[in-house]
Every structure is written in structure tokens, then in C-alpha cells.
Design a protein around this motif. Structure first.
Motif, short mmCIF file in Angstrom:
data_model
loop_
_atom_site.label_atom_id
_atom_site.label_comp_id
_atom_site.label_asym_id
_atom_site.label_seq_id
_atom_site.Cartn_x
_atom_site.Cartn_y
_atom_site.Cartn_z
N ASP A 196 25.30 6.48 15.58
CA ASP A 196 24.80 6.90 16.88
C ASP A 196 25.25 5.95 17.98
O ASP A 196 25.49 6.35 19.12
N LEU A 197 25.33 4.67 17.62
CA LEU A 197 25.72 3.64 18.58
C LEU A 197 26.72 2.70 17.92
O LEU A 197 26.47 2.21 16.81
N VAL A 198 27.85 2.48 18.59
CA VAL A 198 28.86 1.53 18.12
C VAL A 198 28.90 0.38 19.11
O VAL A 198 28.97 0.59 20.32
N ILE A 199 28.82 -0.84 18.60
CA ILE A 199 28.86 -2.02 19.46
C ILE A 199 30.07 -2.87 19.10
O ILE A 199 30.26 -3.26 17.94
N LEU A 200 30.92 -3.12 20.09
CA LEU A 200 32.01 -4.08 19.95
C LEU A 200 31.54 -5.37 20.61
O LEU A 200 31.47 -5.46 21.84
N PRO A 201 31.17 -6.37 19.82
CA PRO A 201 30.59 -7.60 20.38
C PRO A 201 31.66 -8.53 20.95
O PRO A 201 32.83 -8.16 21.07
N GLY A 202 31.25 -9.74 21.29
CA GLY A 202 32.18 -10.72 21.83
C GLY A 202 33.18 -11.19 20.80
O GLY A 202 33.01 -11.01 19.60
N SER A 203 34.24 -11.81 21.31
CA SER A 203 35.31 -12.32 20.44
C SER A 203 35.85 -13.61 21.04
O SER A 203 35.99 -13.73 22.25
N GLU A 226 38.47 8.22 17.50
CA GLU A 226 38.06 9.52 16.98
C GLU A 226 36.59 9.80 17.29
O GLU A 226 36.21 10.93 17.63
N LEU A 227 35.75 8.78 17.20
CA LEU A 227 34.34 8.95 17.55
C LEU A 227 34.20 9.34 19.03
O LEU A 227 33.35 10.15 19.39
N ARG A 228 35.04 8.73 19.87
CA ARG A 228 35.01 9.08 21.28
C ARG A 228 35.39 10.55 21.49
O ARG A 228 34.77 11.26 22.30
N GLN A 229 36.35 11.01 20.76
CA GLN A 229 36.80 12.40 20.90
C GLN A 229 35.70 13.37 20.49
O GLN A 229 35.57 14.46 21.07
N ILE A 270 29.37 4.20 22.73
CA ILE A 270 30.17 3.02 22.39
C ILE A 270 29.99 1.98 23.48
O ILE A 270 30.24 2.26 24.66
N VAL A 271 29.54 0.79 23.09
CA VAL A 271 29.29 -0.30 24.04
C VAL A 271 30.15 -1.50 23.67
O VAL A 271 30.12 -1.96 22.52
#
Length: 505
Positions: free
Chosen positions: A296-303, A324-327, A333-334
Motif C-alpha cells: 500500500d505504501l512504498v518508502i525510499l528512505p535516505g541514502s 510498475e507499481l506507479r503504473q 510512493i514516498v
């Protein structure tokens, strides 16, 4: 440095619980009426904390200062090492980048500088506090490193601090690790150890008693406590090693599935901690494409190295899965900090500040371009966040070396001090920001989760947890737990006896 009474916690190895026990004793000493400060001379960590004057220190020392009820300063962690590749790290001195150095060069060229920095910080803390709770790193028995180490027994000697040695029984072999560590110490350092604590115990302590008796007789060191494993602590972790305990598998018993992308150089992953406290959320850490599924929620954290971690997304197959999830337009997506940069068109690194890739293609999910700069932004931030037709007052902190430009077709996310931070798509399914700690804002987090619930046909949850209140309660709960399982009177006695013995010498 005669004013403060110091105590140091060292471990038989990494991840034995040193940071947590220092946090506990900071709270315990404050509860008992002592003005207390934490200290770690040299911290290697990618989880950072921003002080009130915009300086960067290890997150553990910031949290320990919170437990002690004081504002964190760089004297509590004068040297921070942030690995940005296998062989090189960024050296942060008193909260500001010093230079990038390889390990061998650091040991050779920085040693005397480091000693001076540590001495100065200890002197300042000693003049301003009654207790200093010092944290070591790794093990004091790393005999190949001890000639130029800056974080264990050399610091104990500089601070004239007695040492409590911690062993982690959960890993197995706790008696061997405690005995072996003590035997590998120099006699002077072994004499500094006033006792041992066995941490993360599970089971019936009576089954351990014969071993404890043997340990005391064999080493001559008292067992100062056996601390049972403590679940659901809600206190920030220092090291990404803790991520190994989390699953990548969805939990059907939880209504909301949250997937956090765990790239190799993940940093400040504590941003997602509030979700662990939410009753309807299951948080998973993802390293492989097949693990992602349909969250339901995808998090791309810091790097710490955005370009290299972006390359990891491509090589692992995670990048096309996220696109693909965006499509499908089902997942929110955060991206936060480096994760925000990855959501864009391109990341440029013209000065090779993070990697040798001068340009790295992003995920093309936000119309932004990022350039990695020579100067690092470290600041506490606040502003008004606009999302779902509502305004939220939010606070956070920023740690980044990139400047991001929005090309168009994307609305700003947060209005803060005359500038706009972040970016969001028109349907508000893709969100990017430089604000670490964004999910710690209870009102915003609650609305985000309830919007996701609405899209799934679930009723909203009106009363969610106050995470900051939960943290304060966790400090007290941790202090009570440790206080109930250590011989605090004996620790106090031995701390004072050690200082008297040193004065008489």
C-alpha cells in the motif's frame, strides 16, 4: 575533568546493546537527580541526528541526550564516520564534514587530531555535568586495532572511567565472549572493568545461575545484572544491522502493508519507526525485486550514496518493479532525502562527492533534477505541508549534499521559511521531500494512513498514537526495566570506589 563522575559501557562485540543501555542509564541517573550527558568519542553510523544549531552527530547520542532531558551538542559525539563506499568514509568533526578518508589513512593521519578533539569534548562535558555515560564501539579486544583506537579503553583512560562489559546472550557463547574479552585486555584495562552485564536474556534466569557463579569466580568480576530481552522499545536504532531482524514477507493480519526499500547504503531508516507503533501497519524491508509485491505504501528512505543505491535498484530489478507499481496507481510512493532524489529524472555528481558516476538516471517518477554539491545542508526544519486538500504543520531535519530543482508539472510539498521543499504528483500518489522525520508528525502520518485506508475501502482510524509521547514513555519503561534487573546500588558503589582508588594512586 574532576567534576563529573563517569561510567563507560563496552561490549564483547557490536550490537550487544551498548547504545540502549547507555540510553537507559542516562534516564536512570536523571531520575535519581544527577545532571547527565552521554558521550561517544567516535561513532560510525549512517543514522544521524541534527542538533539545535544545525550540526550532525550520531543518532544514538542525540537520542541518549533526549533520554537525559538535555539538548544534544557535538561534544557528545565529536567524531562521526559515515561510510560512503567500501573503502572510504566521510569524516564529520563537531557536526561538519571534515574530509573523505580511507580507513588506513584515517588511522595514520587523524589519530592525534582525534585524541585532541576527544580530550576537549570530555573536558567540556565534565565541567557542565555531574555524570557522563560513555559508550564504546565494537569490542575493546580488537588487538589489531588497539594501538590507535579512539573509542574504547583509550577513552576510558582519558576520562578516568570505570568500565562495565556487556555480553549478548542471544548470540550464544556469552561466557566465552566475556572471558575471552577480559583475557585479551591489558592488565591495567582489565582492572578498570568493575563488572559485567548479560543482555537480551530469554527464559528462566535460574538456569543461568551456575554459570554466573562460575563466571564471577573465574574472572573475579561481579555480574552486575542479567537483563531480559525487551520488545517494542520504540527507541531509535543506531545501526542498520538491526534491519536483519525484520521480515520481507507481508502479514495478512495487518490491514496496511508498508514496504521500505533497503539499499546497501541506507541511512536514517529510523524515519519509518512511527509505523511500527501503528496497530494497522506491517513494515517490511525489501532487498529483492520478488519481495516487493503490491504494498500500500512504498518508502525510499535516505541514502549515503544516492547514485550507487540507485544503481542497486536497477541491478536488483527493484527499479522497474517500483515503476510498475506507479503504473498501477495503487501504491503511494514516498521518497525521503536520497530516496526523493532517486524518484527524479537524473542525479548529477560533477565533483564526485559520493561516487564516480557523474550522472545517474533516476526512476522518472517526479520531474526533478538533483546535483550533488560540495556543501552539506544540515538544519532543523519546519513548515506547512499541503496534501489531500489539508494543511499540516510539520517539523523535521535535513541532511543532504544535493540541490534539487523541480522542472515543472509538479506541485511543491512543504512551504518552509521562504522556500518550497519537496514535490508531489497531481494525484498525490508520488511524494518526495528532504524532511527526515516527516512521519513523526502524528497528524500528517494519521491522514496519510487514513487516505490509504479509504482507497482500500477501510474505515479511518480516528485516534492514532502520539509517537513523541510514546518515545518519552519508552525512555521511562526502558529505565524501569534496566533498573529492575541490575544491581544499581552495587554499580554506584563501584563507580565511587574506582574514583577513590584512582585518586589515592
Amino acid at each position: 575533568m574532576a567534576k563529573a563522575l563517569p561510567i563507560m559501557f563496552q561490549g564483547t562485540n557490536s550490537d550487544v546493546g551498548k547504545s540502549v543501555l547507555v540510553t537507559a542509564f542516562c534516564r536512570i541517573f536523571v531520575q535519581d537527580g544527577h545532571k547527565t550527558a552521554p558521550f561517544k568519542s567516535q561513532n560510525m553510523a549512517l543514522n544521524s541526528y541534527i542538533t539545535v544549531n544545525g550540526k550532525e552527530i550520531g543518532r544514538a547520542q542525540g537520542v541518549q541526550a533526549e533520554a537525559a532531558g538535555i539538548q544534544a551538542t557535538t561534544d557528545m559525539n565529536p567524531i562521526l564516520i559515515k561510510p560512503n563506499s567500501l573503502n572510504e568514509s566521510q569524516i564529520v568533526v563537531h557536526g561538519k564534514p571534515y574530509k573523505n578518508m580511507e580507513a588506513g589513512i584515517y588511522r595514520k593521519e587523524f589519530f592525534l587530531t582525534g585524541l585532541e578533539l576527544i580530550q576537549e569534548s570530555l573536558a567540556i562535558l565534565s565541567e557542565n555535568y555531574e555524570r557522563i555515560v560513555i559508550e564504546g564501539a565494537g569490542s575493546p579486544a580488537e588487538i589489531n586495532l588497539n594501538d590507535r583506537e579512539l573509542v574504547n579503553m583509550r577513552v576510558a583512560r582519558m576520562a578516568n572511567a570505570p568500565v562495565i562489559l556487556i555480553g549478548d546472550i542471544e548470540k550464544g557463547g556469552v561466557f566465552a565472549s566475556l572471558v575471552g574479552t577480559l583475557q585479551l585486555m591489558e592488565p591495567e584495562d582489565r582492572d578498570r572493568v568493575i563488572g559485567v552485564i548479560i543482555n537480551k536474556f530469554r527464559g528462566d534466569v535460574r538456569l543461568l545461575e551456575s554459570g554466573l557463579t562460575w563466571l564471577e569466580e573465574y574472572t573475579g568480576k561481579p555480574v552486575l545484572g542479567v537483563i531480559p530481552y525487551m520488545k517494542n522499545l520504540n527507541i531509535d536504532a543506531e545501526d542498520s544491522v538491526i534491519l536483519n531482524q525484520y521480515t520481507a514477507i507481508p502479514n495478512p493480519e495487518k490491514e496496511l502493508d508498508i514496504a521500505v526499500i533497503q539499499y546497501p547504503r541506507i541511512s536514517n531508516f529510523t524515519d519509518v519507526d512511527p509505523f511500527f507503533a501503528e496497530s494497522d501497519c506491517h513494515v517490511r524491508f525489501i532487498t529483492k525485486a520478488e519481495q516487493l509485491q503490491n504494498p500500500d505504501l512504498v518508502i525510499l528512505p535516505g541514502s549515503k550514496n544516492t547514485s550507487e543505491d540507485m544503481l542497486f535498484l536497477r541491478k536488483s530489478g527493484l527499479a522497474p518493479k517500483i515503476v510498475e507499481l506507479r503504473q498501477k496507481k495503487q501504491s503511494v510512493i514516498v521518497g525521503i532525502c536520497g530516496g526523493y532524489q532517486m524518484l527524479g529524472e537524473e542525479i548529477q555528481d560533477p565533483f564526485a562527492m559520493e561516487s564516480q558516476h557523474q550522472a545517474m538516471e533516476g526512476l522518472h517518477l517526479l520531474p526533478i533534477q538533483t546535483t550533488i554539491t560540495k556543501e552539506k545542508t544540515t538544519v532543523l526544519s519546519d513548515g506547512m505541508l499541503e496534501l489531500y486538500g489539508k494543511s499540516f504543520s510539520v517539523t523535521g531535519y535535513e541532511i543532504h549534499m544535493g540541490e534539487t530543482e523541480v522542472d515543472g508539472g509538479c506541485k511543491g510539498l512543504i512551504e518552509t521559511k521562504g522556500r518550497t521543499d519537496g514535490c508531489k504528483t497531481a494525484d498525490e500518489k508520488i511524494i518526495g521531500t528532504y524532511f527526515h522525520g516527516i512521519f513523526h508528525n502524528d497528524e500528517f502520518r494519521g491522514e496519510l494512513l487514513n487516505q490509504i485506508r479509504h482507497t482500500k475501502g477501510l474505515a479511518p482510524i480516528q485516534q492514532r498514537v502520539s509517537f513523541n509521547q510514546l518515545r518519552e514513555e519508552s525512555f521511562d519503561r526502558l529505565a524501569d526495566h534496566v533498573r529492575g534487573h541490575v544491581k544499581l546500588d552495587l554499580i554506584e558503589q563501584k563507580m565511587k570506589e574506582f574514583q577513590k582508588r584512582r585518586i589515592m594512586q
